[in-house]
Write an enzyme that holds these catalytic residues in place. Structure first.
Site, PDB file in Angstrom:
ATOM      1  N   TRP A 101       0.834  -1.217   0.000  1.00 36.10           N
ATOM      2  CA  TRP A 101       0.000   0.000   0.000  1.00 36.10           C
ATOM      3  C   TRP A 101       0.858   1.252   0.000  1.00 36.10           C
ATOM      4  O   TRP A 101       0.518   2.238  -0.669  1.00 36.10           O
ATOM      5  CB  TRP A 101      -1.004  -0.026   1.158  1.00 36.10           C
ATOM      6  CG  TRP A 101      -1.996  -1.118   0.948  1.00 36.10           C
ATOM      7  CD1 TRP A 101      -2.074  -2.295   1.640  1.00 36.10           C
ATOM      8  CD2 TRP A 101      -3.002  -1.204  -0.075  1.00 36.10           C
ATOM      9  NE1 TRP A 101      -3.073  -3.089   1.109  1.00 36.10           N
ATOM     10  CE2 TRP A 101      -3.659  -2.451   0.067  1.00 36.10           C
ATOM     11  CE3 TRP A 101      -3.411  -0.346  -1.098  1.00 36.10           C
ATOM     12  CZ2 TRP A 101      -4.697  -2.854  -0.782  1.00 36.10           C
ATOM     13  CZ3 TRP A 101      -4.451  -0.751  -1.942  1.00 36.10           C
ATOM     14  CH2 TRP A 101      -5.084  -1.980  -1.776  1.00 36.10           C
ATOM     15  N   ASP A 181      -1.434   6.574   6.671  1.00 33.26           N
ATOM     16  CA  ASP A 181      -2.500   5.721   6.161  1.00 33.26           C
ATOM     17  C   ASP A 181      -2.723   4.638   7.218  1.00 33.26           C
ATOM     18  O   ASP A 181      -1.926   3.711   7.351  1.00 33.26           O
ATOM     19  CB  ASP A 181      -2.095   5.091   4.816  1.00 33.26           C
ATOM     20  CG  ASP A 181      -3.106   4.046   4.338  1.00 33.26           C
ATOM     21  OD1 ASP A 181      -4.144   3.862   4.997  1.00 33.26           O
ATOM     22  OD2 ASP A 181      -2.841   3.410   3.292  1.00 33.26           O
ATOM     23  N   LYS A 205     -12.530  -1.866   7.330  1.00 31.21           N
ATOM     24  CA  LYS A 205     -11.871  -2.852   8.196  1.00 31.21           C
ATOM     25  C   LYS A 205     -12.421  -2.714   9.629  1.00 31.21           C
ATOM     26  O   LYS A 205     -13.168  -3.552  10.078  1.00 31.21           O
ATOM     27  CB  LYS A 205     -10.347  -2.676   8.176  1.00 31.21           C
ATOM     28  CG  LYS A 205      -9.731  -3.102   6.837  1.00 31.21           C
ATOM     29  CD  LYS A 205      -9.236  -1.922   6.091  1.00 31.21           C
ATOM     30  CE  LYS A 205      -8.419  -2.150   4.858  1.00 31.21           C
ATOM     31  NZ  LYS A 205      -8.568  -3.259   3.992  1.00 31.21           N
TER      32      LYS A 205
HETATM   33  N1  PMP Z   1      -4.344   1.441   2.359  1.00 28.74           N
HETATM   34  C1  PMP Z   1      -4.393   0.272   3.036  1.00 28.74           C
HETATM   35  C2  PMP Z   1      -3.444   0.055   4.172  1.00 28.74           C
HETATM   36  C3  PMP Z   1      -5.312  -0.706   2.656  1.00 28.74           C
HETATM   37  O1  PMP Z   1      -5.367  -1.863   3.315  1.00 28.74           O
HETATM   38  C4  PMP Z   1      -6.207  -0.455   1.589  1.00 28.74           C
HETATM   39  C5  PMP Z   1      -7.248  -1.455   1.137  1.00 28.74           C
HETATM   40  N2  PMP Z   1      -7.220  -2.690   1.597  1.00 28.74           N
HETATM   41  C6  PMP Z   1      -6.112   0.769   0.906  1.00 28.74           C
HETATM   42  C7  PMP Z   1      -5.176   1.692   1.339  1.00 28.74           C
HETATM   43  C8  PMP Z   1      -7.009   1.079  -0.264  1.00 28.74           C
HETATM   44  O2  PMP Z   1      -8.320   1.194   0.154  1.00 28.74           O
HETATM   45  P1  PMP Z   1      -9.534   1.317  -0.870  1.00 28.74           P
HETATM   46  O3  PMP Z   1      -9.688  -0.013  -1.519  1.00 28.74           O
HETATM   47  O4  PMP Z   1     -10.686   1.675   0.002  1.00 28.74           O
HETATM   48  O5  PMP Z   1      -9.191   2.387  -1.833  1.00 28.74           O
END
Ligand code: PMP
Length: 370
Positions: A101, A181, A205
């Site tokens: 991520w 994040d 989550k």
């Molecule tokens: N950052 C993290 C740490 C994630 O786990 C996720 C999704 N699992 C995201 C960003 C992206 O999230 P989204 O799919 O809601 O855009």
């Protein structure tokens, strides 16, 4: 029948939050319609929105210096929106990368940097190897983080959902404003929000359904954001309009309210943390007890309390493990498609009993197949 759901997100939600949604679905508070059918500017939704924010402020301990915002587009949109707002011309956007991520966040920041004439800098990365083989096993020490002297901010991912690598401290950002994040480890333990310029978390989550991001951001930091980007992407616009510039996902906000009520009833973050640590210990202990059979790629000090990552000796045994899990009504244990293996997500709404059942499966399976 509800199953033992170890999904990484969207993930299991507290049963009481769903039951309340069911009970109120057709007639919200005697108004003769669902909350989904109410105007986002009417008094009924206004009350839901206000309660959601005030419970969140109380539970997390968000200081008055910080706004609580709801943004659409998922945490992925924030990957672009953050540099658009805060990477000022002539300045550099700093990133600490500890998994997939963080990589995505940097990659979007680079696109924005080209558009807006700024630069992007990786202040630390714990990635080993290249391309598809790249692995992450740990978070960096503070001494390994080399912020740019002209950094507009330093961004890191407090918990890497795919790699199971978690910061158990707030890293040092030098003088740069800190952005986090926290999508997959939000609202499960007390964190000093005053240390951050901005924290964001996709809701699916620990907070609620997908499609909405919670942003906690310092008011003066938001005010410093760039004004030469479309209004809809400026966090200033969200803040000035109390997350109601355009129509927000009202049902998602309503469900977050239900989840916040549940956290409060359960005893707040102290209770969440105690339960989460207990669950993680149950599962990691079971894996460590059969360390010759299971392989845990993450260094102990960086192991995630939220996402437990482990491998079996081969893919055949992984399939067999998932089959055995299914017989025991457990779902969501397959690792992310990019890394394979297993992943058990143990967010707030996962009861201790489920972690116990998983620990039993881990022990039984190793004894039978090891
Ligand atoms: N950052 C993290 C740490 C994630 O786990 C996720 C999704 N699992 C995201 C960003 C992206 O999230 P989204 O799919 O809601 O855009």
């Amino acid at each position: 029948m509800r199953v033992l759901n170890f999904n990484a997100g969207p993930a299991t939600l507290p049963l009481s939050a769903l039951e309340l949604a069911r009970d109120e679905l057709l007639d919200f508070g005697g108004t003769g319609m669902s909350i989904m059918e109410h105007s986002h500017r009417g008094k009924d939704f206004e009350a839901v929105h206000a309660e959601t924010k005030s419970l969140m402020r109380e539970i997390i301990g968000v200081p008055d210096t910080h706004e609580i915002l709801f943004v659409q587009g998922g945490a992925s949109q924030l990957f672009a929106q953050i540099p658009m707002n805060f990477a000022h011309v002539g300045k550099c956007a700093d990133y600490v990368v500890t998994g997939a991520w963080g990589e995505k966040a940097v990659s979007e920041a680079k696109v924005v940097a080209k558009m807006l004439n700024t630069t992007t800098h990786v202040a630390a990365s714990t990635g080993e190897g290249d391309g598809k083989e790249k692995q992450y096993h740990r978070v960096p020490e503070d001494a390994e983080i080399k912020p740019d002297a002209a950094a507009a901010y330093l961004h890191y991912t407090s918990n890497e959902t795919i790699h199971g690598v978690e910061f158990h401290r707030i890293p040092s950002a030098g003088n740069a404003p800190l952005i986090c994040d926290a999508s997959s480890d939000f609202i499960w333990k007390k964190v000093d929000i005053s240390k951050f310029a901005l924290v964001y978390a996709g809701a699916q989550k620990n907070v609620g359904p997908s499609g909405i991001v919670v942003v906690l951001a310092r008011k003066d930091f938001i005010a410093q954001g760039r004004t030469d980007i479309p209004k809809i992407f400026q966090l200033r616009t969200v803040a000035e309009n109390d997350s109601l510039y355009n129509t927000p996902p009202t049902f998602a906000i309503y469900l977050i309210r239900n989840v916040m009520r549940w956290i409060k009833t359960e005893g707040g973050l102290e209770a969440m943390e105690k339960k989460n640590r207990e669950k993680a210990k149950l599962v990691y202990d079971a894996l460590d007890a059969h360390a010759g059979f299971y392989r845990l790629p993450v260094e102990k000090a960086s192991r995630s309390v939220m996402n437990v990552i482990f491998n079996l000796p081969n893919e055949g045994l992984e399939e067999k493990f998932l089959g055995e899990a299914k017989k025991r009504k457990m779902v969501g244990l397959k690792g992310h498609r990019s890394v394979g293996g297993m992943r058990a997500s143990l967010y707030n709404a996962v009861p201790v009993e489920w972690a116990k059942a998983l620990a039993e499966l881990i022990a039984d399976f190793a004894k039978q197949n090891g």
